[in-house]
Design an enzyme around this catalytic site. Structure first.
Site, PDB file in Angstrom:
ATOM      1  N   SER A  39       0.782  -1.235   0.000  1.00  0.00           N
ATOM      2  CA  SER A  39       0.000   0.000   0.000  1.00  0.00           C
ATOM      3  C   SER A  39       0.809   1.278   0.000  1.00  0.00           C
ATOM      4  O   SER A  39       0.336   2.314  -0.472  1.00  0.00           O
ATOM      5  CB  SER A  39      -0.955   0.011   1.202  1.00  0.00           C
ATOM      6  OG  SER A  39      -0.248  -0.198   2.409  1.00  0.00           O
ATOM      7  N   ASP A 330      -3.513   7.523   8.433  1.00  0.00           N
ATOM      8  CA  ASP A 330      -4.485   6.643   9.088  1.00  0.00           C
ATOM      9  C   ASP A 330      -3.724   5.726  10.034  1.00  0.00           C
ATOM     10  O   ASP A 330      -2.578   6.006  10.386  1.00  0.00           O
ATOM     11  CB  ASP A 330      -5.318   5.873   8.051  1.00  0.00           C
ATOM     12  CG  ASP A 330      -4.489   4.976   7.136  1.00  0.00           C
ATOM     13  OD1 ASP A 330      -3.316   4.711   7.464  1.00  0.00           O
ATOM     14  OD2 ASP A 330      -5.023   4.532   6.092  1.00  0.00           O
ATOM     15  N   HIS A 333      -0.763   4.125   7.522  1.00  0.00           N
ATOM     16  CA  HIS A 333      -0.048   4.785   6.422  1.00  0.00           C
ATOM     17  C   HIS A 333       0.391   6.206   6.753  1.00  0.00           C
ATOM     18  O   HIS A 333      -0.230   6.897   7.552  1.00  0.00           O
ATOM     19  CB  HIS A 333      -0.936   4.793   5.174  1.00  0.00           C
ATOM     20  CG  HIS A 333      -1.416   3.439   4.782  1.00  0.00           C
ATOM     21  ND1 HIS A 333      -2.688   2.982   5.092  1.00  0.00           N
ATOM     22  CD2 HIS A 333      -0.785   2.425   4.137  1.00  0.00           C
ATOM     23  CE1 HIS A 333      -2.813   1.733   4.630  1.00  0.00           C
ATOM     24  NE2 HIS A 333      -1.680   1.378   4.058  1.00  0.00           N
TER      25      HIS A 333
END
Length: 364
Positions: A39, A330, A333
């Site tokens: 990600s 978040d 991340h």
């Protein structure tokens, strides 16, 4: 006669364009980014998967041009975007699964391609069925190379790949599932950290060699971050402190990964690499939080619950208003601001943050 002359000039122009585009005399075979990982590098592949691990909704992308939720796991640009800017590319490579990439595969491949998928791990068992596993990303790369070679020839294809930067950031999710975040299809109980990292390295090595055998020569390796300091893991600590078990695994992973790259450097002719260590970069940010502008190093900007790390950032979440002083967007991340700093360090920095050379030196 006029028609014949015109036809002759058109044919000559076509041949010239081919030479400029595919024989290295023009700009089409410039250095590209070939991106693999999870990600931190995914620019939207998961948008095309049936998976809960996707972020193509507001408030993700809130600071991206037009406030567009592109599928990047952040408030705007991520590591991939900043690396592309540093090497002088006009834009970050498109996600492999995007229709626009597959419609013009040869053209897009020469610009670069992004295979990264949120949730992916070194082990196929990590978040299995919810993402594109690293081994599958390499399979996609292999299939793409074969397809491009049929269009422009094997020699020019491998030449292009050898000039491109192979960007890899994988392993963070394997560390997280070992510490109870995410999903693993195998039982990890009883596996020691040493055994687990050995398993990760033994799985990673042949995949790196496969990329090398397909032409990859210039590797940008991004290690594991301080996973124990992520809000999602801090939130589970009664004290709110970093999870030291997860951080130990992150450090051990980086040590073994750095050793693996040194082994490959010795055994694979022509290979060069730059290893960026986001763990040490995070420690630097944390220790200098009063002077570097990142005043919030624990609480996520978007999320809810303890440290905004208990409930994931979602469509109903109102993110923090000052996203430039937060390290974490978040529970897992980084913010755009941190990605920008990290890639500046990776590109221009020196040990202990990036070694044996930085990305600029690799790129020259």
């Amino acid at each position: 006669m006029v028609v014949t002359s015109l036809h002759y000039h058109v044919v000559c122009l076509v041949i010239l364009c081919f030479l400029l585009c595919f024989c290295g005399f023009g700009h089409a075979l410039y250095q590209a980014l070939l991106v693999f990982g999870a990600s931190q590098l995914d620019v939207g592949n998961n948008n095309y998967l049936v998976t809960p691990i996707k972020v193509n909704f507001h408030p993700y992308g809130i600071d991206y041009p037009g406030g567009e939720a592109t599928g990047r796991f952040s408030n705007a640009d991520i590591i991939t975007d900043y690396l592309a800017k540093h090497v002088g590319l006009e834009a970050s490579p498109k996600p492999y699964l995007s229709p626009s990439f597959n419609t013009n595969k040869t053209t897009e491949f020469l610009k670069g391609v992004n295979f990264a998928s949120g949730g992916a791990g070194i082990l196929d068992s990590t978040n299995k069925g919810l993402c594109i596993a690293f081994s599958k990303q390499v399979d996609y790369f292999n299939a793409t190379v074969e397809a491009i070679a049929k269009q422009i020839g094997p020699r020019e294809t491998y030449k292009h790949i050898s000039k491109s930067l192979i960007v890899i950031n994988i392993g963070n999710n394997d560390i997280l599932v070992y510490n109870g975040v995410g999903f693993s299809s195998i039982v990890l109980n009883g596996t020691t950290p040493d055994q687990y990292v050995d398993q990760l390295m033994s799985s990673l090595q042949p995949l790196l060699k496969k990329i090398y055998n397909l032409g990859g020569r210039k590797f940008v390796i991004i290690g594991a971050g301080a996973q124990g300091c992520l809000p999602v893991l801090r939130a589970r600590q009664a004290t709110g402190d970093c999870n030291e078990d997860a951080n130990y695994l992150s450090r051990l992973f980086n040590e073994r990964l750095a050793s693996l790259m040194q082994e490959l450097l010795s055994s694979l002719g022509g290979l060069k690499y730059s290893f960026f260590n986001p763990y040490t970069a995070f420690v630097e940010l944390y220790n200098n939080r009063g002077t570097n502008g990142f005043t919030e190093v624990k609480v996520a900007c978007c999320g809810a619950g303890n440290l905004n790390g208990t409930i994931p950032c979602n469509r109903t979440t109102i993110p923090c208003s000052n996203r430039t002083n937060h390290v974490f967007w978040d529970g897992v991340h980084n913010t755009q601001a941190v990605s920008k700093v990290y890639m500046s360090i990776a590109f221009h920095g020196s040990p202990p943050y990036v070694y044996p050379i930085n990305v600029k030196q690799l790129n020259d």
